[in-house]
Design a protein around this motif. Sequence first.
Motif, PDB file in Angstrom:
ATOM      1  N   ALA A 110     -27.510  54.843  39.572  1.00  0.00           N
ATOM      2  CA  ALA A 110     -27.486  55.531  38.289  1.00  0.00           C
ATOM      3  C   ALA A 110     -28.432  56.728  38.334  1.00  0.00           C
ATOM      4  CB  ALA A 110     -27.911  54.579  37.176  1.00  0.00           C
ATOM      5  N   LYS A 111     -28.006  57.797  37.673  1.00  0.00           N
ATOM      6  CA  LYS A 111     -28.896  58.947  37.488  1.00  0.00           C
ATOM      7  C   LYS A 111     -29.499  58.822  36.095  1.00  0.00           C
ATOM      8  CE  LYS A 111     -25.824  62.260  38.857  1.00  0.00           C
ATOM      9  NZ  LYS A 111     -25.402  63.624  39.074  1.00  0.00           N
ATOM     10  N   PRO A 112     -30.746  59.229  35.923  1.00  0.00           N
ATOM     11  CA  PRO A 112     -31.618  59.800  36.960  1.00  0.00           C
ATOM     12  C   PRO A 112     -32.067  58.737  37.973  1.00  0.00           C
ATOM     13  CG  PRO A 112     -32.844  59.528  34.925  1.00  0.00           C
ATOM     14  CD  PRO A 112     -31.417  59.166  34.616  1.00  0.00           C
ATOM     15  N   ILE A 113     -32.314  59.200  39.179  1.00  0.00           N
ATOM     16  CA  ILE A 113     -32.752  58.321  40.265  1.00  0.00           C
ATOM     17  C   ILE A 113     -34.121  57.736  39.924  1.00  0.00           C
ATOM     18  CG2 ILE A 113     -33.483  58.291  42.700  1.00  0.00           C
ATOM     19  CD1 ILE A 113     -30.481  58.530  42.363  1.00  0.00           C
ATOM     20  N   ASP A 114     -34.269  56.451  40.113  1.00  0.00           N
ATOM     21  CA  ASP A 114     -35.555  55.773  39.916  1.00  0.00           C
ATOM     22  C   ASP A 114     -36.366  55.967  41.196  1.00  0.00           C
ATOM     23  OD1 ASP A 114     -37.701  54.002  39.774  1.00  0.00           O
ATOM     24  OD2 ASP A 114     -36.538  52.498  38.680  1.00  0.00           O
ATOM     25  N   MET A 115     -37.306  56.893  41.146  1.00  0.00           N
ATOM     26  CA  MET A 115     -38.050  57.282  42.351  1.00  0.00           C
ATOM     27  C   MET A 115     -38.911  56.145  42.898  1.00  0.00           C
ATOM     28  SD  MET A 115     -38.961  61.213  41.358  1.00  0.00           S
ATOM     29  CE  MET A 115     -39.510  61.725  42.972  1.00  0.00           C
ATOM     30  N   ASP A 116     -39.273  55.178  42.052  1.00  0.00           N
ATOM     31  CA  ASP A 116     -40.111  54.069  42.509  1.00  0.00           C
ATOM     32  C   ASP A 116     -39.338  53.081  43.379  1.00  0.00           C
ATOM     33  OD1 ASP A 116     -42.373  55.051  41.180  1.00  0.00           O
ATOM     34  OD2 ASP A 116     -41.818  54.024  39.324  1.00  0.00           O
ATOM     35  N   VAL A 117     -38.074  52.859  43.074  1.00  0.00           N
ATOM     36  CA  VAL A 117     -37.302  51.870  43.834  1.00  0.00           C
ATOM     37  C   VAL A 117     -36.376  52.504  44.872  1.00  0.00           C
ATOM     38  CG1 VAL A 117     -37.402  50.168  41.973  1.00  0.00           C
ATOM     39  CG2 VAL A 117     -35.431  51.695  42.139  1.00  0.00           C
ATOM     40  N   PHE A 118     -36.155  53.814  44.796  1.00  0.00           N
ATOM     41  CA  PHE A 118     -35.205  54.463  45.702  1.00  0.00           C
ATOM     42  C   PHE A 118     -35.515  54.236  47.186  1.00  0.00           C
ATOM     43  CE2 PHE A 118     -33.608  57.923  48.295  1.00  0.00           C
ATOM     44  CZ  PHE A 118     -32.258  57.868  48.005  1.00  0.00           C
ATOM     45  N   PRO A 119     -36.769  54.391  47.643  1.00  0.00           N
ATOM     46  CA  PRO A 119     -37.017  54.198  49.086  1.00  0.00           C
ATOM     47  C   PRO A 119     -36.573  52.816  49.576  1.00  0.00           C
ATOM     48  CG  PRO A 119     -38.858  55.349  48.100  1.00  0.00           C
ATOM     49  CD  PRO A 119     -37.964  54.899  46.953  1.00  0.00           C
ATOM     50  N   ASP A 120     -36.834  51.773  48.793  1.00  0.00           N
ATOM     51  CA  ASP A 120     -36.405  50.424  49.177  1.00  0.00           C
ATOM     52  C   ASP A 120     -34.882  50.314  49.165  1.00  0.00           C
ATOM     53  OD1 ASP A 120     -36.738  47.524  49.679  1.00  0.00           O
ATOM     54  OD2 ASP A 120     -35.870  47.376  47.666  1.00  0.00           O
ATOM     55  N   LEU A 121     -34.251  50.893  48.142  1.00  0.00           N
ATOM     56  CA  LEU A 121     -32.788  50.841  48.062  1.00  0.00           C
ATOM     57  C   LEU A 121     -32.163  51.565  49.256  1.00  0.00           C
ATOM     58  CD1 LEU A 121     -32.203  51.533  44.250  1.00  0.00           C
ATOM     59  CD2 LEU A 121     -32.181  49.328  45.442  1.00  0.00           C
ATOM     60  N   LEU A 122     -32.718  52.713  49.623  1.00  0.00           N
ATOM     61  CA  LEU A 122     -32.185  53.464  50.764  1.00  0.00           C
ATOM     62  C   LEU A 122     -32.318  52.644  52.045  1.00  0.00           C
ATOM     63  CD1 LEU A 122     -30.911  56.022  51.913  1.00  0.00           C
ATOM     64  CD2 LEU A 122     -33.222  56.950  52.178  1.00  0.00           C
ATOM     65  N   ALA A 123     -33.456  52.004  52.237  1.00  0.00           N
ATOM     66  CA  ALA A 123     -33.656  51.185  53.440  1.00  0.00           C
ATOM     67  C   ALA A 123     -32.606  50.072  53.496  1.00  0.00           C
ATOM     68  CB  ALA A 123     -35.067  50.592  53.444  1.00  0.00           C
ATOM     69  N   ARG A 124     -32.309  49.475  52.357  1.00  0.00           N
ATOM     70  CA  ARG A 124     -31.305  48.406  52.311  1.00  0.00           C
ATOM     71  C   ARG A 124     -29.897  48.959  52.569  1.00  0.00           C
ATOM     72  NH1 ARG A 124     -32.883  45.932  46.705  1.00  0.00           N
ATOM     73  NH2 ARG A 124     -30.918  44.826  46.961  1.00  0.00           N
ATOM     74  N   MET A 125     -29.613  50.168  52.060  1.00  0.00           N
ATOM     75  CA  MET A 125     -28.312  50.798  52.313  1.00  0.00           C
ATOM     76  C   MET A 125     -28.131  51.084  53.802  1.00  0.00           C
ATOM     77  SD  MET A 125     -27.977  53.587  49.302  1.00  0.00           S
ATOM     78  CE  MET A 125     -28.986  53.287  47.879  1.00  0.00           C
ATOM     79  N   VAL A 126     -29.189  51.571  54.430  1.00  0.00           N
ATOM     80  CA  VAL A 126     -29.152  51.886  55.859  1.00  0.00           C
ATOM     81  C   VAL A 126     -28.799  50.630  56.662  1.00  0.00           C
ATOM     82  CG1 VAL A 126     -30.635  52.514  57.815  1.00  0.00           C
ATOM     83  CG2 VAL A 126     -30.680  53.882  55.740  1.00  0.00           C
ATOM     84  N   GLN A 127     -29.240  49.475  56.186  1.00  0.00           N
ATOM     85  CA  GLN A 127     -28.941  48.207  56.854  1.00  0.00           C
ATOM     86  C   GLN A 127     -27.525  47.711  56.553  1.00  0.00           C
ATOM     87  OE1 GLN A 127     -30.971  46.879  59.146  1.00  0.00           O
ATOM     88  NE2 GLN A 127     -32.206  48.701  58.762  1.00  0.00           N
ATOM     89  N   GLY A 128     -26.797  48.462  55.705  1.00  0.00           N
ATOM     90  CA  GLY A 128     -25.417  48.105  55.419  1.00  0.00           C
ATOM     91  C   GLY A 128     -25.219  47.305  54.142  1.00  0.00           C
ATOM     92  N   GLU A 129     -26.287  47.102  53.386  1.00  0.00           N
ATOM     93  CA  GLU A 129     -26.168  46.353  52.134  1.00  0.00           C
ATOM     94  C   GLU A 129     -25.498  47.206  51.054  1.00  0.00           C
ATOM     95  OE1 GLU A 129     -29.067  44.165  48.862  1.00  0.00           O
ATOM     96  OE2 GLU A 129     -29.839  44.495  50.883  1.00  0.00           O
ATOM     97  N   ALA A 130     -24.579  46.606  50.328  1.00  0.00           N
ATOM     98  CA  ALA A 130     -23.951  47.303  49.193  1.00  0.00           C
ATOM     99  C   ALA A 130     -24.922  47.239  48.020  1.00  0.00           C
ATOM    100  CB  ALA A 130     -22.628  46.641  48.830  1.00  0.00           C
ATOM    101  N   ILE A 131     -25.324  48.389  47.531  1.00  0.00           N
ATOM    102  CA  ILE A 131     -26.293  48.464  46.443  1.00  0.00           C
ATOM    103  C   ILE A 131     -25.612  49.035  45.213  1.00  0.00           C
ATOM    104  CG2 ILE A 131     -28.442  49.539  45.651  1.00  0.00           C
ATOM    105  CD1 ILE A 131     -28.985  47.557  47.868  1.00  0.00           C
TER     106      ILE A 131
END
Length: 136
Positions: A110-131
């Motif tokens: 969702a926008k606006p991007i939650d800057m506090d949780v985004f780095p963790d979400l990106l790391a999980r996406m990179v691992q192939g997790e559907a977020i």
Amino acid sequence: MPAKPSILYVEDEARSRRVMRLLLQNSMKLEHVTIFEDSSNFMERAKAVTPKPDIIFLDIHIAPHNGFQMLDMIRNSQYFKDQIVIALTASVMNEEVRKLQQAGFNGCLAKPIDMDVFPDLLARMVQGEAIWHITA
């Protein structure tokens, strides 16, 4: 997938582009971040990005090709067919989320991007997790 992924972000709203650039490049220190201001000649431009993006973030409400149209191009391309593609939208009603899931997006933020949780979400996406992070 690398610990520091290559990112392609397609977004027509200047403030969202600035926030994402600050987050990805300044805060997270990612070196390979490409941002398109519109979706014209999308596939031609996307294929020219080096290194090949690990994750593509697509604004849904953009022109000339909306996020669903760009996703179709990606999924019909041999070059990008297995690509992780994440929708970014301010429209996070249940019906919209269902449409995104049915279309084949790997997730939605969702926008606006939650800057506090985004780095963790990106790391999980990179691992192939559907977020599907749709709470603003």
